[in-house]
Scaffold this motif. Structure first.
Motif, PDB file in Angstrom:
ATOM      1  N   MET A   1       0.823  -1.188   0.000  1.00  0.00           N
ATOM      2  CA  MET A   1       0.000   0.000   0.000  1.00  0.00           C
ATOM      3  C   MET A   1       0.873   1.261   0.000  1.00  0.00           C
ATOM      4  O   MET A   1       0.552   2.221  -0.680  1.00  0.00           O
ATOM      5  N   LYS A   2       1.981   1.217   0.757  1.00  0.00           N
ATOM      6  CA  LYS A   2       2.874   2.370   0.806  1.00  0.00           C
ATOM      7  C   LYS A   2       3.504   2.616  -0.565  1.00  0.00           C
ATOM      8  O   LYS A   2       3.654   3.758  -0.991  1.00  0.00           O
ATOM      9  N   LYS A   3       3.859   1.536  -1.258  1.00  0.00           N
ATOM     10  CA  LYS A   3       4.462   1.676  -2.586  1.00  0.00           C
ATOM     11  C   LYS A   3       3.456   2.283  -3.564  1.00  0.00           C
ATOM     12  O   LYS A   3       3.821   3.112  -4.392  1.00  0.00           O
ATOM     13  N   PHE A   4       2.217   1.882  -3.457  1.00  0.00           N
ATOM     14  CA  PHE A   4       1.185   2.423  -4.337  1.00  0.00           C
ATOM     15  C   PHE A   4       0.980   3.918  -4.091  1.00  0.00           C
ATOM     16  O   PHE A   4       0.874   4.705  -5.030  1.00  0.00           O
ATOM     17  N   LEU A   5       0.940   4.327  -2.824  1.00  0.00           N
ATOM     18  CA  LEU A   5       0.781   5.743  -2.501  1.00  0.00           C
ATOM     19  C   LEU A   5       1.984   6.558  -2.948  1.00  0.00           C
ATOM     20  O   LEU A   5       1.839   7.681  -3.433  1.00  0.00           O
TER      21      LEU A   5
END
Length: 147
Positions: A1-5
């Motif tokens: 999720m952090k990579k997507f954000l």
């Protein structure tokens, strides 16, 4: 999720910074007007601007390219001693042979762009370009070599 954000943030930042356009690199003296461009000896309703590569008869400076280069060297007053290089300019040759919409794309600094515009305004009338036996407006670009 952090990579997507993080990826979304990078894309958003890149998109927002890519929308800025610079107009400071082009020096424009002649502001566009609503008046129709001047007509030549064969008036026609076609006010399109043609490129020199796509027309039948190209516009020509009186006396040719060598006369144009000698005219530039005689009339260009360098604002600084020992200044050498090229000034790139574009302009429109109207149906009557006059120059319009003069723009300096790249100059040498030291007010050489303004001096180049002054010299271009001193040019005599050109022989206009023709497409299918009609006089047309032509976009022309030249490098002005300064020694």
């Amino acid at each position: 999720m952090k990579k997507f954000l993080l990826l979304l943030l990078i894309c958003f930042a890149q998109n927002s910074f890519s929308q800025n356009t610079k107009k400071d690199n082009v020096l424009v003296i002649d502001e566009p007007t609503k008046t129709p461009p001047p007509q030549g000896s064969n008036p026609n309703e076609d006010n399109s601007i043609y490129n020199t590569a796509g027309i039948d008869i190209r516009p020509e400076f009186p006396g040719g390219v060598t006369a144009m280069n000698s005219f530039i060297t005689q009339n260009f007053k360098s604002p600084k001693e020992g200044l050498k290089g090229k000034i790139y300019a574009t302009f429109i040759i109207e149906k009557d042979g006059s120059l319009n919409d003069i723009k300096i794309l790249r100059d040498l600094g030291y007010e050489t762009g303004k001096e180049a515009i002054r010299v271009l305004k001193l040019f005599p009338k050109w022989s206009p370009g023709q497409q299918k036996n009609k006089t047309v407006r032509v976009l022309y670009s030249i490098p002005m070599i300064i020694n």
